[in-house]
Design a protein around this motif. Structure first.
Motif, mmCIF file in Angstrom:
data_model
loop_
_atom_site.group_PDB
_atom_site.id
_atom_site.type_symbol
_atom_site.label_atom_id
_atom_site.label_comp_id
_atom_site.label_asym_id
_atom_site.label_seq_id
_atom_site.Cartn_x
_atom_site.Cartn_y
_atom_site.Cartn_z
ATOM 1 N N UNK A 304 4.304 -48.692 38.790
ATOM 2 C CA UNK A 304 5.758 -48.723 38.752
ATOM 3 C C UNK A 304 6.315 -48.828 37.339
ATOM 4 N N UNK A 305 5.649 -49.565 36.455
ATOM 5 C CA UNK A 305 6.170 -49.702 35.102
ATOM 6 C C UNK A 305 5.936 -48.446 34.276
ATOM 7 N N UNK A 306 5.156 -47.503 34.806
ATOM 8 C CA UNK A 306 4.923 -46.224 34.137
ATOM 9 C C UNK A 306 5.165 -45.052 35.088
ATOM 10 N N UNK A 307 6.118 -45.227 36.000
ATOM 11 C CA UNK A 307 6.463 -44.161 36.927
ATOM 12 C C UNK A 307 7.404 -43.149 36.255
ATOM 13 N N UNK A 308 7.679 -42.066 36.983
ATOM 14 C CA UNK A 308 8.696 -41.104 36.570
ATOM 15 C C UNK A 308 10.016 -41.829 36.349
ATOM 16 N N UNK A 310 13.136 -41.750 37.259
ATOM 17 C CA UNK A 310 14.022 -42.200 38.328
ATOM 18 C C UNK A 310 13.426 -43.364 39.102
ATOM 19 N N UNK A 311 12.122 -43.316 39.392
ATOM 20 C CA UNK A 311 11.469 -44.423 40.093
ATOM 21 C C UNK A 311 11.393 -45.662 39.211
ATOM 22 N N UNK A 312 11.022 -45.457 37.951
ATOM 23 C CA UNK A 312 10.872 -46.597 37.035
ATOM 24 C C UNK A 312 12.202 -47.315 36.837
ATOM 25 N N UNK A 313 13.279 -46.539 36.707
ATOM 26 C CA UNK A 313 14.588 -47.146 36.518
ATOM 27 C C UNK A 313 14.999 -47.971 37.729
ATOM 28 N N UNK A 314 14.662 -47.497 38.928
ATOM 29 C CA UNK A 314 14.954 -48.286 40.127
ATOM 30 C C UNK A 314 14.177 -49.602 40.115
ATOM 31 N N UNK A 315 12.906 -49.538 39.712
ATOM 32 C CA UNK A 315 12.081 -50.743 39.680
ATOM 33 C C UNK A 315 12.641 -51.756 38.690
ATOM 34 N N UNK A 316 12.981 -51.295 37.483
ATOM 35 C CA UNK A 316 13.491 -52.223 36.483
ATOM 36 C C UNK A 316 14.897 -52.719 36.849
ATOM 37 N N UNK A 317 15.672 -51.925 37.562
ATOM 38 C CA UNK A 317 16.972 -52.392 38.034
ATOM 39 C C UNK A 317 16.803 -53.563 38.991
ATOM 40 N N UNK A 318 15.821 -53.465 39.901
ATOM 41 C CA UNK A 318 15.555 -54.567 40.827
ATOM 42 C C UNK A 318 15.088 -55.810 40.072
ATOM 43 N N UNK A 319 14.243 -55.620 39.083
ATOM 44 C CA UNK A 319 13.744 -56.755 38.298
ATOM 45 C C UNK A 319 14.888 -57.394 37.514
ATOM 46 N N UNK A 320 15.741 -56.558 36.922
ATOM 47 C CA UNK A 320 16.872 -57.082 36.161
ATOM 48 C C UNK A 320 17.777 -57.930 37.052
ATOM 49 N N UNK A 321 18.077 -57.429 38.243
ATOM 50 C CA UNK A 321 18.928 -58.183 39.161
ATOM 51 C C UNK A 321 18.309 -59.527 39.507
ATOM 52 N N UNK A 322 17.016 -59.522 39.796
ATOM 53 C CA UNK A 322 16.363 -60.776 40.182
ATOM 54 C C UNK A 322 16.304 -61.762 39.014
ATOM 55 N N UNK A 323 16.043 -61.262 37.830
ATOM 56 C CA UNK A 323 15.950 -62.139 36.667
ATOM 57 C C UNK A 323 17.298 -62.758 36.288
ATOM 58 N N UNK A 324 18.366 -61.958 36.343
ATOM 59 C CA UNK A 324 19.595 -62.363 35.660
ATOM 60 C C UNK A 324 20.824 -62.518 36.553
ATOM 61 N N UNK A 325 20.829 -61.947 37.768
ATOM 62 C CA UNK A 325 22.007 -62.077 38.623
ATOM 63 C C UNK A 325 21.863 -63.302 39.519
ATOM 64 N N UNK A 326 22.833 -64.167 39.510
ATOM 65 C CA UNK A 326 22.782 -65.373 40.338
ATOM 66 C C UNK A 326 23.285 -65.045 41.736
#
Length: 326
Positions: A304-308, A310-326
């Motif tokens: 996932x961290x080395x996907x195409x 569009x897929x990679x951006x979705x994965x990092x978007x989910x991680x960003x939300x979990x890390x920083x959105x309360x």
């Protein structure tokens, strides 16, 4: 991101594998090893020369932990708001995790990335391990040694076997793990796909064979990345360690025996993952971590961290939300 130059039989920077300078934790300009011409060539080859950015300090070198010399990086931006610890998967190494490192730096986090034993520029029998506990011991050692320079809070991102390392650490090092602010697992490993047949092969081959030839990687939809792994990454091993398979089998049994925990964490999983038995793995993780969140990326593969993009951006978007959105 990666060099397009063809691989020579022995690039000069590959001598770092047996001659890695020690990493000094004190952050001063003259002790970070990054002026070594071999280090410069290595960083350029993998596209992880982020310290060219103004105000960013990069330390690189070896840490002696549990009988191994562990190739370790840290990037410290001015005014860092915390630290992201990145743990790679089987066959991988810090050099090919540039997207994950960049993600952390873009969030104004310091980033720590290291090569597991037998991987990348770390010492050890190549891509082999006695037990997964050793991987978690290495993680604990890296955190302890770098503690003086790591800004709080701590975030963790583990890909595949790296996810298994973080899970092992969560149970076996509870005092240290209590300092994780957020943990994200990308396609974490308990068992691989096809294990029903695989365990029969393992039982038959174990007495007679130490290594099997590795098949071509199909872990991502990013063809440039896959071509780099297969043709131009001199740190990719071409074999599968039978000992590692046994350690992985034992890890699955060990995880199933752990008591349940209330720790909230995120699991990001591609639905086209052909590497791990992801449905089985998610069931087991949910049993042990009932507060875990699961984000499925429809159609994404394993890496996932080395996907195409569009897929990679979705994965990092989910991680960003979990890390920083309360």
């Amino acid at each position: 991101m990666f060099s397009s130059a063809p691989v020579t039989d022995n690039p000069a920077w590959l001598s770092l594998l047996g001659d890695l300078p020690p990493l000094r934790v004190e952050v001063t300009a003259d002790n970070l090893n990054t002026q070594d011409a071999r280090v410069q060539a290595y960083l350029a080859y993998y596209g992880i020369h982020f310290a060219r950015n103004p105000g960013l300090v990069h330390g690189f070198g070896g840490l002696e932990i549990a009988g191994y010399r562990i190739a370790t990086h840290y990037w410290l931006p001015a005014g860092a708001k915390g630290t992201l610890v990145v743990v790679h998967g089987y066959y991988d190494h810090a050099g090919i995790f540039g997207h994950a490192i960049r993600f952390g730096l873009e969030q104004q986090l310091a980033v720590v990335a290291f090569d597991l034993p037998g991987h990348g520029l770390s010492s050890g029998d190549r891509v082999a391990i006695d037990r997964f506990d050793t991987y978690a011991d290495i993680l604990a050692g890296v955190l302890e040694r770098l503690q003086p320079v790591l800004p709080q809070p701590l975030y963790a991102l583990g890909q595949s076997t790296g996810g298994a390392v973080l899970l092992n650490h969560l149970w076996r090092y509870p005092r240290q793990a209590a300092h994780w602010h957020r943990i994200a697992l990308a396609a974490p490993l308990l068992l691989p796909r096809g294990w029903i047949l695989g365990r029969i092969s393992y039982a038959l081959l174990r007495p007679f064979c130490r290594r099997l030839r590795r098949s071509r990687s199909r872990s991502s939809h990013d063809e440039t990345f896959l071509e780099f792994l297969d043709q131009r990454d001199p740190l990719q091993d071409k074999t599968l360690s039978v000992q590692w398979v046994g350690a992985m089998k034992d890890w699955n049994a060990q995880f199933r025996a752990f008591p349940a925990k209330e720790t909230p964490l995120l699991v990001v999983q591609g639905t086209a993952d052909g590497t791990v038995a992801w449905r089985y793995n998610l069931r087991q993780i949910r049993r042990k971590l009932p507060h875990a969140r699961v984000a499925l990326i429809e159609g994404a593969g394993h890496q996932l961290v080395n996907e195409r993009d569009d897929y990679r951006q979705q994965a990092f978007m989910q991680i960003h939300r979990f890390f920083f959105d309360n």
